[in-house]
Every structure is written in structure tokens, then in C-alpha cells.
Design a protein around this motif. Sequence first.
Motif, short mmCIF file in Angstrom:
data_model
loop_
_atom_site.label_atom_id
_atom_site.label_comp_id
_atom_site.label_asym_id
_atom_site.label_seq_id
_atom_site.Cartn_x
_atom_site.Cartn_y
_atom_site.Cartn_z
N LEU A 3 -0.85 -27.59 45.43
CA LEU A 3 -2.30 -27.19 46.45
C LEU A 3 -2.53 -27.54 47.45
O LEU A 3 -1.69 -28.82 47.85
N VAL A 21 -5.33 -22.34 45.31
CA VAL A 21 -6.53 -22.57 44.43
C VAL A 21 -5.55 -22.45 42.90
O VAL A 21 -5.98 -21.19 43.12
N LYS A 22 -5.22 -22.65 41.99
CA LYS A 22 -5.29 -22.18 40.47
C LYS A 22 -6.11 -22.53 39.91
O LYS A 22 -5.25 -23.48 39.26
N PHE A 23 -7.21 -22.74 39.19
CA PHE A 23 -8.02 -22.74 38.16
C PHE A 23 -7.95 -22.25 36.97
O PHE A 23 -7.01 -21.08 36.34
N ARG A 66 -8.83 -33.40 47.20
CA ARG A 66 -7.59 -34.06 46.07
C ARG A 66 -8.11 -34.99 46.63
O ARG A 66 -7.23 -36.00 47.96
N THR A 74 -12.85 -20.47 48.40
CA THR A 74 -11.64 -21.17 47.62
C THR A 74 -10.24 -21.01 48.23
O THR A 74 -10.21 -19.72 49.09
N ASN A 88 -3.61 -25.71 38.91
CA ASN A 88 -4.10 -27.16 39.90
C ASN A 88 -5.54 -27.75 40.01
O ASN A 88 -6.20 -28.74 40.56
N PHE A 89 -6.55 -26.94 39.33
CA PHE A 89 -7.90 -27.38 39.49
C PHE A 89 -8.57 -26.51 38.34
O PHE A 89 -8.09 -25.62 37.53
N ILE A 100 -9.82 -26.76 49.25
CA ILE A 100 -9.40 -27.01 48.17
C ILE A 100 -10.69 -25.34 47.47
O ILE A 100 -10.62 -24.64 47.13
N LEU A 101 -11.81 -26.04 48.30
CA LEU A 101 -12.89 -25.17 47.31
C LEU A 101 -14.09 -26.03 48.04
O LEU A 101 -14.60 -26.94 47.77
N GLY A 140 -4.12 -32.68 40.75
CA GLY A 140 -5.06 -31.61 41.57
C GLY A 140 -6.54 -32.24 41.59
O GLY A 140 -6.95 -33.78 40.95
N CYS A 141 -7.28 -31.36 41.13
CA CYS A 141 -8.42 -31.81 41.19
C CYS A 141 -9.06 -31.36 39.57
O CYS A 141 -8.65 -30.73 39.04
#
Length: 635
Positions: A307, A374-376, A336, A370, A453-454, A311-312, A481-482
Motif C-alpha cells: 500500500l 490500492v486494492k479493495f 494508513r 484512489t 490492502n483496503f 490511499i483514498l 492496510g485500511c
Amino acid sequence: MNYLSAENLTKSYGDRTLFRDLTFGLSRGDKVAIVGANGSGKTTLLSILAGAMPPDAGLVSLRKDITVGYLDQQPDLNDALTVMEVVLAGESAQLDAVRAYEHALAHDDHAALERAMVDMEKLEAWDYESQIRQILGELGIQDVNQPVSSLSGGQRKRVALARVLIQNPDLLILDEPTNHLDLEAIEYLENFLNTNNGTLLMVSHDRYFLDRVCNQIAELDNGQLFTYKGNYAYFLEKKDEREMAAASELAKDRNTFRRELEWMRRQPKARGTKAQYRIDAFEDLKEKTSGKRNDGDLDLNLRMARLGSKILEVENLSKRFGDKVLLDHFTYTFKRPDRVGLIGKNGMGKTTLMNMLTGQLRPDSGKITTGGTVKFGYYTQAELDMPENQRVIDVVQDVAEVMKLANGDTITATQLLSRFLFDRSKQYDYVSKLSGGEKRRLQLLLVLVQNPNFLILDEPTNDLDITTLNVLEDFLLNFPGCVLIVTHDRYFMDRLVEHVFVLEGEGKVRDFPGNYTDYREWRDSQPKRNADRGVTTASARAASSVSAAKNQTSASGVSPAGNAAKKKLSFKEIREYETLEKEIESLEQRKTEIVGLLNTGGHHEQLTAWAREIDQIDQSIAQKSDRWLELAEYI
């Protein structure tokens, strides 16, 4: 006084036996929760005890003179009816009177109307409809005239729960009653059950709820039912003692088994040359040691994608549906490792916000940026669309055949399923054979296997057993992560989040520093008039100040709520308070007069007019009483 008895219950599905020769009893005043691992048979046992499903063997007996209300996990409601009609379809003397009254009104039956009014008065049923509306409102259903066919799955569950509660049965049997309720509705239900003198039998995984409502816990484990007199905290203590004793006994049994196995191997093969009693004892011991099992630990030590620093970022996000504003210029930058809880009543826009953050829904205005790394991982309330005729192993292999762990090791889909407590036989079961909790655990696996990671988790605790919840909590506490969480499980949220977004209505979002209990304590310390106001910069600073004050005074035991200055009423408000008392008294006198007139009979049109006036008076009394109580806090 015994309300329910179950003797020697047995239930199997195919070659799998859920329980055998199970015996259980329930007495008046008991408040019992059945807990256990996913797939252990809790819902099946509850259905059998409620009379909704027959056992393969055994007998369930209910006391003849009691009433029973049963809430199924998937309630079956008539889509052709409205919400109010469904609730009125329950069984009680008062409901019978209300139905007769409504039917007489609808059909202009003068004689039936007079009889119905007498029954309404005798059974004190005039306020019953307002009680129904109150319970539905507390559970998040405001429009009582909407058709059941238009309701979501969660709304249907809440309507079914309201129908059971309004009947006020002697015995309540509830399967996961807190699922699909928002936090305030759960607290209402908690208070309702605590103040109700009835008897309760339920299945639930909500640990705060179990601790505050139940006086007995029954654990269904490996086909046996272990009962503990006490709340959930007491159960945990005694369960640990039982498992330690069982582990010690198992170790002794296995030592004995090894000696007996060696004896069996040394002896001649002809069975007649051995002592038959010792052979029989060996077979019993073999079954005993192999029957014992270790549930194992759910291992979530999966690898996470890197990450980056960005992030967002959410800037001036707005969204509305028709006249309803869900978000109004919401701004926040995720850092983070943010751990955020998202709370608010049902329909306030929690799922809408999550769908916008993940790109599944476009905002009306505003900007979402984003970060490139970031990978939701989005775990939704809706179950994943998995073919019922597909095997569990095939479902996972369709996503990934191999998976990397945090330490760099690689494992296969079979090994990964084992870490998620799917043994080899369960991996080759069809999805249709999984319990609700097992399906949710499989859904969680499919989200985590993609190395997010989110994490955005929408009601991740629904249908998961307590063992799985504990391990999931430990995983999230160490997740680098978040995390953004929506959950009705207050324990789960309190343990994980560091601040909460509170959706307060009209598009306003309060960013409160602290967990859910911190927020509730702060909110309860505020004057009621200000509790429901929207977010402003000043109110956000006030929340921070309260949180800081709480931390500073915790050591000395001084509560910041206790130091809050009490609001003084203006002269105008004092006069309003005094006037309301007189108005409420006058309305109640008028209602008494009309009820007396109704009992004397009269022309049909006059009777109908009086009945409508009573409804109007009830609504007026409720509104004025709410305002009077609001002002009374400051007298």
C-alpha cells in the motif's frame, strides 16, 4: 414450571449426524442462547424445538397452556399483504379484536362494529395499533402500508420480528434476531427482552447481546449440548475449564488406546483367542478417541498487496435519491492504517457510501481519488453468486489455485480451505449443503484470497460463529492496510475501530474520535435537542474535546458527561412545558369521554367518527408527550 422438554433428539442429513439422543429442557423465566460453530446444527435444533421441523427420532413436548412465537432465520411472509396486515396476521386476543374492528369498519357492519368496540375496550386494544407502529418504527420500518413484496431481505426479517414481539407470547424462539438490525434497534430489542417477563430461547452470535440478555448458555458441540447457568462471560470461563478437562481426558484415552492397540497387534488374529470384553472395550475406546476433534484455528495469515502513501481521498461527495439526501459534501482523506466504523440507522446511506468508494456507484457530485496501489477487498451483505451445484473446492480454484502467505510460502486451494476450517470431506460438498455461516466463511475466504490492502466489510459478522469472529478480529487488528467496517456487532466494532463516521441524516456525517461505545457515551451526555443536529466544524471540534477530556479524566474516575453544563429553559419554554401538561390531561379526559360514548352504542356514522377521533387523540398525545419529555430533561 416446565415450558419445553426435548428427549433423545436425533437429526441427520445424509451420512452426517448433527446430534444424537440430545435432551434439553426449558423452564418459565429462562433466557437461553444456543451457541456453537457454523454447521453444528443450531438452526436445525431451534427449528425442531419450535415445531417447524420434525426430528429423525425423539420427542419435543410443549406445555399446553402457553403461547409460542417463532422467528425463523428466513421468515416466510405473504407478499400480497402490507406490512401492517402481516403484523396483524399474528395470534393474540388483542389482535383478534383489532382485526374484527378493522373488518367491521371496512364492511359497514353496524352490529359487528358495536361488538368489536366492546371487545376493544375489554381487552384495552385501542392503543394496540399505535404500539405496533412504535415497535415497527424502533426496528426501522416506518411505512406500515408498503407492500411486503417491496421489502428487502433485512426488512422482511424486521417485520417478522415485530410480528412476533407484538404477540407477547409466553415463549419466544428467535433465530439470529439481531441480524439486519441497526445498532439502535439492537439496543431497543435488548431492552425489550430484558424488561419482558417471558421465556426466551434463541440462537445468536452477538456477544454483548448474549451477555446482557441471557441467563443460560447452551453450547452445541460435536453433537452434544452443554448447558451453563449464567451469562456469556460465565459461559466462556466454564467452557475453558471443560475443554481443559476434556483435553486431559483425551490425552489419557489416547495413551490407553496406544497400549491396547499394541496388545491387539501382538495377539493372534483369531478373535476367539482374545478376551472379548477387552476387544469390545478397545473398539469403544477407538471410537471415543477418533470422535474427539480439535476445531483448529482459522488461519488468516494471508499476504497483503503493498500500500502506497496515497490511499483514498474523498472531496465534497454528495448523493441523493429523489428527495432523500444521503451525503452532502462529505470530505475525508484516508491514511494508513485507518480503522473506521460506519454507523447510522438503516437507510441512512452506509452501503451507498461504500459502493461509491469502491466505484460501484457514481456520486452526484464530488471527487474520489484512489491511490495507484490500492486494492479493495469488498465483503458485502449479499451472498456471493455461487452455483449451488458446484463443489466448495471448485469455487475457490476458480479464483486462485495457489495462494501466497505473509511469510512468502505458497499453499494450494485445498490447504487454504483447511485453514478456513473446511476439512477434506467438506471441501468436496456442494455449496447447497453448506450452512449459512459456512457460506459466509467461504465468501470471506474469496475476498481475502485476492490480497486486498483496503478492506471494506459490510456486516461481516452475520452468521459467523463466535470462534470465527474472534480469529477475524485478531486478523484485522494486525492487518497493516485500511479497514472500513459496517457491523451491528458492538463488541466487534469496539475492539477494532479507532474512529467512527456517524451518518446522522440529511447528508451529514460526523467524524467522531473513538469507538462505538465512546460515541454512545458522548451522545448520551449531550442535550437531547442537540443530539440529532448535523455535523459542523464546531461540533466535530466539540467531539474531539469530549474525547480528550474523557481520556484525561479516566484515571481519576471523573466522567466528562457529569461535568456538562445543564441547559436552562427560556421563559417561553417553561410556559410551553406547563401548557403541554394541561393539554395532555385534557386530551386524555376527552378520550375517556369518547370511550364511554362508544360503549353506549349509537348510529354507525357516529361510532365511526368517534373511533377516528380516538386515533387522532392518540397521535396528538404521543407528539405532545415527546415534546414534554424533551423539556422535562431541563426542569
